[in-house]
Enzyme design. Structure first.
Site, PDB file in Angstrom:
ATOM      1  N   PRO A   2       0.890  -1.211   0.023  1.00 30.57           N
ATOM      2  CG  PRO A   2      -0.612  -1.543   1.582  1.00 30.57           C
ATOM      3  CD  PRO A   2       0.534  -2.108   1.445  1.00 30.57           C
ATOM      4  CD  GLU A   3       1.843   3.822  -4.333  1.00 32.92           C
ATOM      5  OE1 GLU A   3       2.033   4.813  -4.487  1.00 32.92           O
ATOM      6  OE2 GLU A   3       2.126   2.900  -5.223  1.00 32.92           O
ATOM      7  CE  LYS A  61       5.425   4.362  -0.147  1.00 32.34           C
ATOM      8  NZ  LYS A  61       6.127   3.670  -1.241  1.00 32.34           N
ATOM      9  NE  ARG A 114       5.464 -10.685  -2.018  1.00 27.68           N
ATOM     10  CZ  ARG A 114       6.157 -10.092  -2.833  1.00 27.68           C
ATOM     11  NH1 ARG A 114       5.545  -9.455  -3.573  1.00 27.68           N
ATOM     12  NH2 ARG A 114       7.361 -10.284  -3.051  1.00 27.68           N
ATOM     13  NE  ARG A 266       8.355  -1.366  -7.964  1.00 30.84           N
ATOM     14  CZ  ARG A 266       7.721  -0.765  -7.005  1.00 30.84           C
ATOM     15  NH1 ARG A 266       8.742   0.012  -5.940  1.00 30.84           N
ATOM     16  NH2 ARG A 266       6.625  -0.857  -6.482  1.00 30.84           N
TER      17      ARG A 266
END
Length: 278
Positions: A2-3, A61, A114, A266
């Site tokens: 998430p950002e 974050k 994860r 990325r």
């Protein structure tokens, strides 16, 4: 992911637990990759029992669960972490459970598919003199002048530079692509080549994109991982202009297809017609 928009949505979702007391800290059985917990779980559990939650804040974050003794539980979701008040998406990826008194909601859960997320208990001094000093101004508060000052001498391309949390906190890969598209700046442009009007457009686009994403409670991508505190999907993925839309016609110029390139490992998405380099 998430950002900033997703973590801000988590923060807002946790506000109902303010005033509740932590009565138990549980480490659910999990045979997956363990998350990093600091201090170790037995010490964390002992220090948290009996502490009252005085506030919920965000640092870049990270979600901060503030306690009545000045310390804070700092949760960094990283790639797949969620902070929840509702039942998690799966039981096998549940990593930490804070049991609360005072009625509903009666628990805070940290879930991470994860196992890359972290949970830390930091004192007020550690927060002020260690963590906060490593992180740049919040993306929702930074000015165009600050952006230019912090990044303007760099020879890095602007897209990877925006991801550097030491200079601006909260922007990740997804929203950087959306921000630069809205600002009409090529993601490959070197920071030291950008003009003052371009920095102003980037700063304005940061605010517009992030505030819109927060309004729609973040982006839930095709893997379905991100959810808000009540385990409900976000909605901003329906408004992405370029992210993960390679091969589609640009929604602005309607002439060129969105391109995908790789920067610093990325994926970057942009329109070669709308986002040109000088």
């Amino acid at each position: 992911m998430p950002e900033l928009p997703e973590v801000e949505t988590m923060r807002r979702g946790l506000l109902p637990v303010v005033g509740h007391c932590i009565v138990e800290v549980a480490l659910p059985p999990c045979d997956r990759r363990p998350i990093a917990i600091t201090p170790p779980y037995p010490v964390l559990a002992r220090r948290l029992r009996g502490k009252r939650i005085s506030g919920i804040s965000r640092l870049g974050k990270r979600v901060l669960i503030e306690l009545d003794n000045g310390s804070a539980i700092v949760i960094e979701p990283r790639m797949t972490g969620l902070v929840l008040l509702a039942e998690p998406p799966t039981s096998e990826h549940l990593r930490l459970r804070l049991v609360l008194d005072g009625g509903e909601p009666n628990e805070v859960l940290f879930w991470d598919r994860r196992g890359l997320g972290t949970v830390s208990l930091l004192s007020a001094d550690d927060l002020q003199h260690s963590l906060r000093k490593r992180i740049g101004p919040d993306a929702l508060l930074i000015t165009a002048e600050e952006l230019s000052t912090k990044l303007g001498d760099s020879r890095r391309p602007i897209k990877p530079a925006l991801l550097d949390q030491r200079h601006v906190a909260g922007i990740g890969n997804l929203y950087a692509a959306e921000i630069l598209f809205l600002a009409r700046v090529d993601p490959r442009s070197r920071c030291d080549k950008l003009t003052r009007p371009q920095w102003s457009r980037i700063q304005a686009a940061i605010i517009e994109v992030l505030e819109a994403a927060i309004l729609h409670e973040g982006s839930t991508l095709s893997d379905g991982t991100y959810r808000n505190a009540l385990n409900i999907a976000g909605g901003y993925q329906n408004y992405h202009r370029v992210y993960d839309r390679a091969g589609e016609i640009c929604p602005r110029c309607a002439r060129k297809e969105i391109r995908r390139i790789v920067q610093a490992g990325r994926s970057t998405f942009f329109c070669p017609a709308c986002q040109t380099r000088r």
